[in-house]
Design an enzyme around this catalytic site. Structure first.
Site, PDB file in Angstrom:
ATOM      1  N   LYS A 194     -20.312  42.077  84.504  1.00 50.47           N
ATOM      2  CA  LYS A 194     -19.319  41.042  84.776  1.00 50.47           C
ATOM      3  C   LYS A 194     -18.565  40.660  83.514  1.00 50.47           C
ATOM      4  CE  LYS A 194     -20.113  40.889  89.051  1.00 50.47           C
ATOM      5  NZ  LYS A 194     -19.081  41.208  90.033  1.00 50.47           N
TER       6      LYS A 194
ATOM      7  N   ASP B  46     -16.053  43.918  85.775  1.00 48.47           N
ATOM      8  CA  ASP B  46     -15.558  43.263  86.993  1.00 48.47           C
ATOM      9  C   ASP B  46     -15.303  41.789  86.693  1.00 48.47           C
ATOM     10  OD1 ASP B  46     -15.028  42.311  89.509  1.00 48.47           O
ATOM     11  OD2 ASP B  46     -16.955  42.891  90.385  1.00 48.47           O
TER      12      ASP B  46
ATOM     13  N   GLU C  47     -12.275  45.963  87.181  1.00 53.57           N
ATOM     14  CA  GLU C  47     -12.232  45.577  88.596  1.00 53.57           C
ATOM     15  C   GLU C  47     -11.727  44.149  88.774  1.00 53.57           C
ATOM     16  OE1 GLU C  47     -15.689  46.918  90.677  1.00 53.57           O
ATOM     17  OE2 GLU C  47     -15.801  45.122  91.925  1.00 53.57           O
TER      18      GLU C  47
ATOM     19  N   GLU D  84     -11.480  44.720  97.290  1.00 55.29           N
ATOM     20  CA  GLU D  84     -12.688  44.468  98.092  1.00 55.29           C
ATOM     21  C   GLU D  84     -12.494  43.365  99.122  1.00 55.29           C
ATOM     22  OE1 GLU D  84     -15.072  43.369  94.529  1.00 55.29           O
ATOM     23  OE2 GLU D  84     -15.641  41.611  95.675  1.00 55.29           O
TER      24      GLU D  84
ATOM     25  N   ASP E 293     -14.307  47.136 101.593  1.00 63.03           N
ATOM     26  CA  ASP E 293     -15.654  46.695 101.953  1.00 63.03           C
ATOM     27  C   ASP E 293     -15.744  46.690 103.474  1.00 63.03           C
ATOM     28  OD1 ASP E 293     -17.730  44.871 102.831  1.00 63.03           O
ATOM     29  OD2 ASP E 293     -17.945  44.306 100.733  1.00 63.03           O
TER      30      ASP E 293
ATOM     31  N   HIS F 168     -16.752  49.154  97.969  1.00 63.08           N
ATOM     32  CA  HIS F 168     -17.485  47.931  97.590  1.00 63.08           C
ATOM     33  C   HIS F 168     -18.653  47.770  98.549  1.00 63.08           C
ATOM     34  CE1 HIS F 168     -18.139  43.468  97.651  1.00 63.08           C
ATOM     35  NE2 HIS F 168     -17.955  43.632  96.350  1.00 63.08           N
TER      36      HIS F 168
ATOM     37  N   GLU G  72     -20.978  51.394  95.310  1.00 63.26           N
ATOM     38  CA  GLU G  72     -21.679  50.298  94.633  1.00 63.26           C
ATOM     39  C   GLU G  72     -23.104  50.183  95.184  1.00 63.26           C
ATOM     40  OE1 GLU G  72     -19.569  46.580  95.003  1.00 63.26           O
ATOM     41  OE2 GLU G  72     -20.612  45.903  93.191  1.00 63.26           O
TER      42      GLU G  72
HETATM   43 CA    CA Z   1     -16.430  43.177  92.634  1.00 64.61          CA
END
Ligand code: CA
Length: 385
Positions: free
Chosen positions: A165, A194, A220, A246, A269, A296, A333
């Site tokens: 992150k 991300d 991301e 996503e 997603d 995702h 992922e």
């Molecule tokens: Ca993400």
């Protein structure tokens, strides 16, 4: 065969150690599970993005779905889509609700025909699907020991890539954190970042440039999900390939960001994008435009099976004599954060080996739900039919 009953189960589980990302912290995990039962006793399972979508399912869909043939997925999908104010309210929880029902319909259609989801989609083009480890969230007192230990644990487990992150600390602190991970894992492992939309374009560009020589494979959700102009700015202003999408709910919400080539990598997603039906439509649009699709995935074994099944059928981007994950082949992922629901809801958990997971074998999703675990985690149940 007719749909007799539609149920939703909101599941929740506390976790031992809270974790954070660019937009918040959590001390629990949730899933909204959909169960469809037919008049001959067959059961299909789906998963939907957000708890409030249970209301959309029951207030808007249950009445006209009950009594319908669950195997005619296209008919039910279009009726759901256009029932939401002629398709206008299909963003947000409307899209989540369509997704949960759609996945359950595919599960039933697969079980009724004895086929897996990938077989129903025309067959898998790869036997195993590449996955990367999603973890390395913010944790209390993590830097550097706990963070580095976690990164090294993924290398040891055989992953060829991992994602961390950014956006929850200052740019300088995030650069220090990402650089420490890169130093620890060496240059041969893919590393992605991300921001979960936590930046404006100029801050994202600053971060991307400061990380230019850290070999970051994608950046991301640097900015707001629907801000095509900001995505184009970030793409032009810094060297890391840009990923996102996503939270986009259907092919119409994906249209402009794809056609304008504001993304290098699309991450639909299945529990948000409109289920298996619409994920497929959106992925094909991306593939047509030469945009890599790396799904995702954040949810229960129902989601994991649906996503791996879809990923097994995606065409390479483009075809190569030697297609490789992260280059032409999709990479999915694989959430490694604590989640008792993910671990306990199905009788068999999905395991990776060497950074790959086997394609689920049906019938349907091929996921055996442990209904005692379902009831144990359930904090809100609704039923129609
Ligand atoms: Ca993400």
């Amino acid at each position: 065969m007719k749909i007799e009953k539609i149920e939703t189960f909101l599941l929740e589980s506390p976790i031992d150690e809270p974790f954070g990302w660019g937009m918040g912290w959590t001390d629990r995990r949730q899933s909204l599970i959909c169960k469809i039962t037919t008049d001959d006793g067959m059961v299909g399972w789906g998963e939907s993005g957000g708890g409030p979508s249970a209301s959309v399912i029951h207030d808007c869909f249950s009445d006209f779905l009950i009594g319908e043939d669950p195997r005619n997925i296209n008919r039910q999908w279009h009726r759901m889509f256009y029932s939401l104010h002629n398709g206008y309210a299909t963003g947000g929880f409307g899209g989540d609700a369509i997704s949960g029902i759609d996945i359950a319909l595919w599960d039933i259609a697969g079980k009724a025909s004895g086929k897996s989801i990938s077989e129903m989609l025309g067959g898998a083009v790869r036997e195993k699907v590449a996955v990367y480890a999603t973890g390395l969230y913010y944790r209390k007192d993590e830097f550097p020991t706990k963070l580095i230990d976690e990164a090294l644990s993924y290398v040891e487990a055989g992953y060829q890539g991992m994602k961390t992150k950014v956006g929850g600390l200052s740019v300088a602190e995030d650069v220090r954190r990402v650089s420490a991970i890169r130093r620890a894992i060496g240059d041969d492992v893919y590393l992605m970042i991300d921001a979960n939309k936590a930046y404006n374009a100029s801050t994202a560009i600053d971060l991307g440039n400061r990380l230019a020589d850290r070999n970051i494979h994608w950046f991301e959700e640097p900015v707001m999900a629907t801000d095509v102009a900001a995505y184009l700015q970030v793409k032009a202003g810094q060297p890391i390939p840009v990923a996102g999408g996503e939270v986009l709910r259907n092919r119409f919400e994906n249209r402009d960001i794809l056609i304008d080539r504001a993304l290098d990598i699309l991450q639909p997603d299945v529990m948000l994008a409109g289920g298996i039906t619409e994920f497929r439509n959106t992925a094909m649009l991306a593939n047509t435009l030469g945009i890599q699709v790396n799904p995702h995935l954040w949810g229960s074994p129902i989601m994991i099976s649906a996503t791996l099944s879809l990923a097994s059928t995606l065409p390479p981007c483009p075809y190569s004599v030697n297609p490789r994950p992260y280059e032409q082949e999709p990479v999915v992922e694989f959430d490694r954060t604590p989640n008792p629901i993910r671990n306990e809801l199905a009788s068999v958990a999905f395991e990776q080996e060497g950074g790959f997971v086997d394609v689920p074998q049906g019938p349907g999703l091929g996921v055996e739900i442990d209904e005692s675990a379902l009831n144990r985690f359930c904090i809100h149940h609704t039923s129609a039919g």
